[in-house]
Structure formats: C-alpha cells, structure tokens
Design a protein around this motif. Sequence first.
Motif, PDB file in Angstrom:
ATOM      1  N   LEU A 344       9.286   7.759   5.475  1.00  0.00           N
ATOM      2  CA  LEU A 344       7.888   7.812   5.861  1.00  0.00           C
ATOM      3  C   LEU A 344       7.638   6.752   6.923  1.00  0.00           C
ATOM      4  N   SER A 345       7.035   7.153   8.024  1.00  0.00           N
ATOM      5  CA  SER A 345       6.641   6.202   9.066  1.00  0.00           C
ATOM      6  C   SER A 345       5.239   6.578   9.524  1.00  0.00           C
ATOM      7  N   TRP A 346       4.537   5.631  10.139  1.00  0.00           N
ATOM      8  CA  TRP A 346       3.144   5.907  10.478  1.00  0.00           C
ATOM      9  C   TRP A 346       2.675   5.087  11.669  1.00  0.00           C
ATOM     10  N   ASP A 347       1.593   5.598  12.250  1.00  0.00           N
ATOM     11  CA  ASP A 347       0.890   4.918  13.325  1.00  0.00           C
ATOM     12  C   ASP A 347      -0.022   3.871  12.682  1.00  0.00           C
ATOM     13  N   THR A 348       0.274   2.608  12.900  1.00  0.00           N
ATOM     14  CA  THR A 348      -0.483   1.550  12.221  1.00  0.00           C
ATOM     15  C   THR A 348      -1.927   1.435  12.721  1.00  0.00           C
ATOM     16  N   LYS A 349      -2.257   2.149  13.797  1.00  0.00           N
ATOM     17  CA  LYS A 349      -3.655   2.191  14.223  1.00  0.00           C
ATOM     18  C   LYS A 349      -4.469   3.117  13.330  1.00  0.00           C
ATOM     19  N   LYS A 350      -3.754   4.066  12.685  1.00  0.00           N
ATOM     20  CA  LYS A 350      -4.430   5.016  11.804  1.00  0.00           C
ATOM     21  C   LYS A 350      -4.196   4.683  10.328  1.00  0.00           C
ATOM     22  N   VAL A 351      -3.009   4.225  10.020  1.00  0.00           N
ATOM     23  CA  VAL A 351      -2.681   3.797   8.652  1.00  0.00           C
ATOM     24  C   VAL A 351      -2.461   2.292   8.728  1.00  0.00           C
ATOM     25  N   LYS A 352      -3.481   1.561   8.339  1.00  0.00           N
ATOM     26  CA  LYS A 352      -3.541   0.123   8.646  1.00  0.00           C
ATOM     27  C   LYS A 352      -2.823  -0.715   7.583  1.00  0.00           C
ATOM     28  N   ILE A 353      -1.492  -0.551   7.543  1.00  0.00           N
ATOM     29  CA  ILE A 353      -0.654  -1.355   6.657  1.00  0.00           C
ATOM     30  C   ILE A 353       0.752  -1.355   7.228  1.00  0.00           C
ATOM     31  N   SER A 354       1.466  -2.428   7.040  1.00  0.00           N
ATOM     32  CA  SER A 354       2.855  -2.484   7.489  1.00  0.00           C
ATOM     33  C   SER A 354       3.763  -1.883   6.414  1.00  0.00           C
ATOM     34  N   GLY A 355       5.013  -1.622   6.793  1.00  0.00           N
ATOM     35  CA  GLY A 355       5.976  -1.157   5.796  1.00  0.00           C
ATOM     36  C   GLY A 355       6.166  -2.178   4.694  1.00  0.00           C
ATOM     37  N   ASN A 356       6.288  -3.446   5.076  1.00  0.00           N
ATOM     38  CA  ASN A 356       6.429  -4.496   4.068  1.00  0.00           C
ATOM     39  C   ASN A 356       5.166  -4.628   3.232  1.00  0.00           C
ATOM     40  N   GLY A 357       4.013  -4.371   3.859  1.00  0.00           N
ATOM     41  CA  GLY A 357       2.761  -4.427   3.108  1.00  0.00           C
ATOM     42  C   GLY A 357       2.697  -3.358   2.046  1.00  0.00           C
ATOM     43  N   LEU A 358       3.131  -2.134   2.374  1.00  0.00           N
ATOM     44  CA  LEU A 358       3.152  -1.067   1.376  1.00  0.00           C
ATOM     45  C   LEU A 358       4.149  -1.388   0.269  1.00  0.00           C
ATOM     46  N   LYS A 359       5.288  -1.960   0.636  1.00  0.00           N
ATOM     47  CA  LYS A 359       6.263  -2.355  -0.386  1.00  0.00           C
ATOM     48  C   LYS A 359       5.647  -3.367  -1.357  1.00  0.00           C
ATOM     49  N   ASP A 360       4.870  -4.306  -0.824  1.00  0.00           N
ATOM     50  CA  ASP A 360       4.222  -5.304  -1.684  1.00  0.00           C
ATOM     51  C   ASP A 360       3.200  -4.654  -2.614  1.00  0.00           C
ATOM     52  N   VAL A 361       2.455  -3.670  -2.095  1.00  0.00           N
ATOM     53  CA  VAL A 361       1.468  -2.958  -2.918  1.00  0.00           C
ATOM     54  C   VAL A 361       2.171  -2.241  -4.071  1.00  0.00           C
ATOM     55  N   LEU A 362       3.258  -1.565  -3.773  1.00  0.00           N
ATOM     56  CA  LEU A 362       4.001  -0.838  -4.806  1.00  0.00           C
ATOM     57  C   LEU A 362       4.644  -1.802  -5.805  1.00  0.00           C
ATOM     58  N   ARG A 363       5.153  -2.900  -5.298  1.00  0.00           N
ATOM     59  CA  ARG A 363       5.834  -3.877  -6.153  1.00  0.00           C
ATOM     60  C   ARG A 363       4.861  -4.577  -7.097  1.00  0.00           C
ATOM     61  N   SER A 364       3.660  -4.852  -6.639  1.00  0.00           N
ATOM     62  CA  SER A 364       2.714  -5.637  -7.435  1.00  0.00           C
ATOM     63  C   SER A 364       1.887  -4.786  -8.395  1.00  0.00           C
ATOM     64  N   GLY A 365       1.975  -3.457  -8.259  1.00  0.00           N
ATOM     65  CA  GLY A 365       1.217  -2.582  -9.143  1.00  0.00           C
ATOM     66  C   GLY A 365       1.895  -2.400 -10.491  1.00  0.00           C
ATOM     67  N   HIS A 366       1.287  -1.534 -11.312  1.00  0.00           N
ATOM     68  CA  HIS A 366       1.864  -1.266 -12.634  1.00  0.00           C
ATOM     69  C   HIS A 366       1.982   0.240 -12.835  1.00  0.00           C
ATOM     70  N   PRO A 367       3.212   0.749 -13.106  1.00  0.00           N
ATOM     71  CA  PRO A 367       4.449  -0.032 -13.136  1.00  0.00           C
ATOM     72  C   PRO A 367       4.883  -0.438 -11.727  1.00  0.00           C
ATOM     73  N   SER A 368       5.680  -1.483 -11.656  1.00  0.00           N
ATOM     74  CA  SER A 368       6.216  -1.931 -10.384  1.00  0.00           C
ATOM     75  C   SER A 368       7.186  -0.891  -9.838  1.00  0.00           C
ATOM     76  N   ILE A 369       7.141  -0.682  -8.526  1.00  0.00           N
ATOM     77  CA  ILE A 369       8.015   0.294  -7.868  1.00  0.00           C
ATOM     78  C   ILE A 369       8.706  -0.381  -6.695  1.00  0.00           C
ATOM     79  N   GLU A 370      10.005  -0.158  -6.556  1.00  0.00           N
ATOM     80  CA  GLU A 370      10.755  -0.658  -5.406  1.00  0.00           C
ATOM     81  C   GLU A 370      11.176   0.503  -4.523  1.00  0.00           C
ATOM     82  N   VAL A 371      10.900   0.391  -3.227  1.00  0.00           N
ATOM     83  CA  VAL A 371      11.377   1.353  -2.241  1.00  0.00           C
ATOM     84  C   VAL A 371      12.205   0.601  -1.206  1.00  0.00           C
ATOM     85  N   ALA A 372      12.928   1.350  -0.382  1.00  0.00           N
ATOM     86  CA  ALA A 372      13.753   0.732   0.656  1.00  0.00           C
ATOM     87  C   ALA A 372      12.987   0.719   1.975  1.00  0.00           C
TER      88      ALA A 372
END
Length: 408
Positions: A344-372
């Motif tokens: 998954l890749s995106w235009d950050t002007k339309k989807v205002k989050i970085s790849g690392n930012g989305l990873k942090d969102v998934l990691r900090s949620g419940h249950p925690s999720i890890e993606v590459a």
Amino acid sequence: MLSRRKLIKRLSALPFVGGIIGGGVPLAAIAAAPAAPYRDYFAELGVRTFINAAGTYTAMTGSLLRDEMKDAYNYASEHYVMLDELQDKVGERIAKLLKCEAATVTSGAFSAMTFGMAGVLTGMDPKKAEQIPHLDGTGMKTEAIIQKSHNIGYAHAVRNCGVKVIEVETKEQLKKAINKNTALMLFINAYEPNGQINAEEWLKTGKENNIPCMNDCAADVPPVENLWKFTQMGYDLVCFSGGKGLRGPQSAGLLLGKKELIAAARLSAPPRGNTVGRGMKVNKEEVLGMWAALEAFVNGDHEKEWKLWEGQINLIADSVKGIDGLTIKIHVPPIANHIPTLDLSWDTKKVKISGNGLKDVLRSGHPSIEVAGGGENSVSITTWMMRPGQERIVADRIRDGLEKAAAG
C-alpha cells in the motif's frame, strides 16, 4: 501441564471398561475436571504480543510453531539420548525427505553457513577444526568469493572461520579471483536478481575450477521444491532457516549437501568443544522438532495454503479500496518470502500520514499489529504468519487508520 493431545494418548493406553479407566476413575469425571489455570507469561513480564502482518523477521521472533513440532519437542524433553546419534538418525531422515546426500540440523541458517565453511576448510581433520579461525600456517585455504551485491551482513558467517571474503561483480572478475587460496564460492539466493551472475553460472564456474559452492537459501521456502532444487542442481552445500516458512524452532536451521562435507562440518559442531561452532548448540528438542516441522511442511497441502493466503490478502486489499490517493498492489516476491504480498502506498497530500506513522498507529492499538515497510508513504502486508481470522482485524484497523488520515 499435559496437552490435550498428550492426555488423549495416555488415556488410550489405559484399560477401559464401561466408561471406567484404570484405577476406577469414570471417564466423565476426567472430562469434566477443570483445566490447569492459564499463565500469561508475557503479560507478567510486560512484553506485548502482536498480530504478525509483516512476515518471518527474526526481530519479530520468526513464526508460530507447528503442532507437530511442539509434540516432538515435548516428547524429546522427557528423554535422554546421545546428541551425535540423534543428529545422525535425524540427518538421514531429512536427507531422504529432501532428496540430498546428507543433512544436519544447525542453530539457524547463519550457523549452517559457518559449519559449512568450516567443513570445507578442515575436511575430516579434527585438529584443523580446533585451529579455526586462525588459518595462517595451518595449510587450510584462506579465501571465500562472493558477489559484491550479495555481501550483506550474513557473509559474516563464513568470516567467523577466519577466511577473507573477496568481492566480485562480473564473470571475468570471478574467474580472475579464483586462486590457490580459494576455499569456497558463496551465493546468497535471495540476492540473485541484484548480481550479474546467476545461480547456475556461479555453480558452473565453481565446478570448472573444483571450488565448492554454497547457497544460502535461508528464507526461500515456499515453494517446497526449493528444499531440493539447489542440491540437485549441484550445489555442494545449501542452508535454510528452520524458523521461517518451515515453522520449526526459531533457533534451528538446516545444512544440506554432499555427504563428505556434512560429515566434515559436524567436526566443528557440538558436542565437540574447542571449535568455532561450540556456542552454536541445538538441543535434542530442536533437532527432533526440526525434523517433525519439516515433515509436516513437505507433506502439507501447499495449494490449499496458497489459496488461503490469497484470500486473506484480497480481503485486506478490498477493505481499503476507494480511499482517495491510495495505490494498491498485490504481488509475489520472486525468491525470498515468496508469498502473496500487499503493498500500500499513498499520496501524502491526500492521506496525511507517513508509512512509519501508520505503523505506529497499528502498533499502539489493541491488539497490536506489526506490518513491514514504512518510510515516507507505504507499508507492506503478508498474512502467512497470522492465525486464521486475524486478517479481518488487520483489514479493519488498516482501513480505519488510512480513512482517518484521509479525513484529516
């Protein structure tokens, strides 16, 4: 605590009369007995667990063990055997299963590379095994050749034996680099597309110059055929990780190849001391568990498994369709981690989050999720290391994270 499977096996061995087992205990009473309390060790330690949507990364503890592997591990834990005898017998079974001359269980693919290098250097001379990594004045050869694009951190496995790693890029450079000190030609299978010399050409040059060739195929199953493809091609030694696609012990691996070289490699392996491999121990539980996991993998329904992964990946991909600015790509890497993968890749002007930012969102949620992946604007997802059903949780959480970023 007895597993359910082990309890059933033990009960089946007891005399049974009219619903009564040996000792006069009704079966219904045992069936109704409360299970031993579950102890959540990771919770006690404060160590988080997570859904693995990334893959078989060592830092993420690899894979989940197969039931067959756990049964073999638990069985071995209750008995004493001689380690060399066990390695001999298991090695024979693995070699037959994988259609090669010989095999041995190692402490990971990295260890397999070290043992393979040691065996090439020492032959069947135990005194030479004790001299590694100090090669000067021993009569042992001192160099290993690798393509520059293959010279990643794992080449340290052969440097453990004291050899100097010589880098080449072209066929002409390879031929010029071969000399009287050349002990081994090392190929890293996952990096074949990065180099100018493919696996067959590398092997052909080695054979022409009587130089043993070793192929590191650590993460290169599936497909199952890779387990015998390279030894049958003619590679003298081939290395696999046990704790990735095979779902055996995370700390185990396989060294496959020529009978004389596997025997020589074992001279540097435990239980022998005073060798480069003394600290690379595999215990009886891992040896037996590796064999059991390998049997289960080879004899498994690979077509059914592939369809499951495809369905899971498509479910996640479908869940994020329609998000403006998002690009969805499903592909299968050509060699390592050869499984359906969602990028998954995106235009950050339309989807205002970085790849690392989305990873942090998934990691900090419940249950925690890890993606590459990660970085500026992308993530990568696989499902083969998930428990069935977890793909729906991942789909919901990724969609939620991207939709919120698109709305923001």
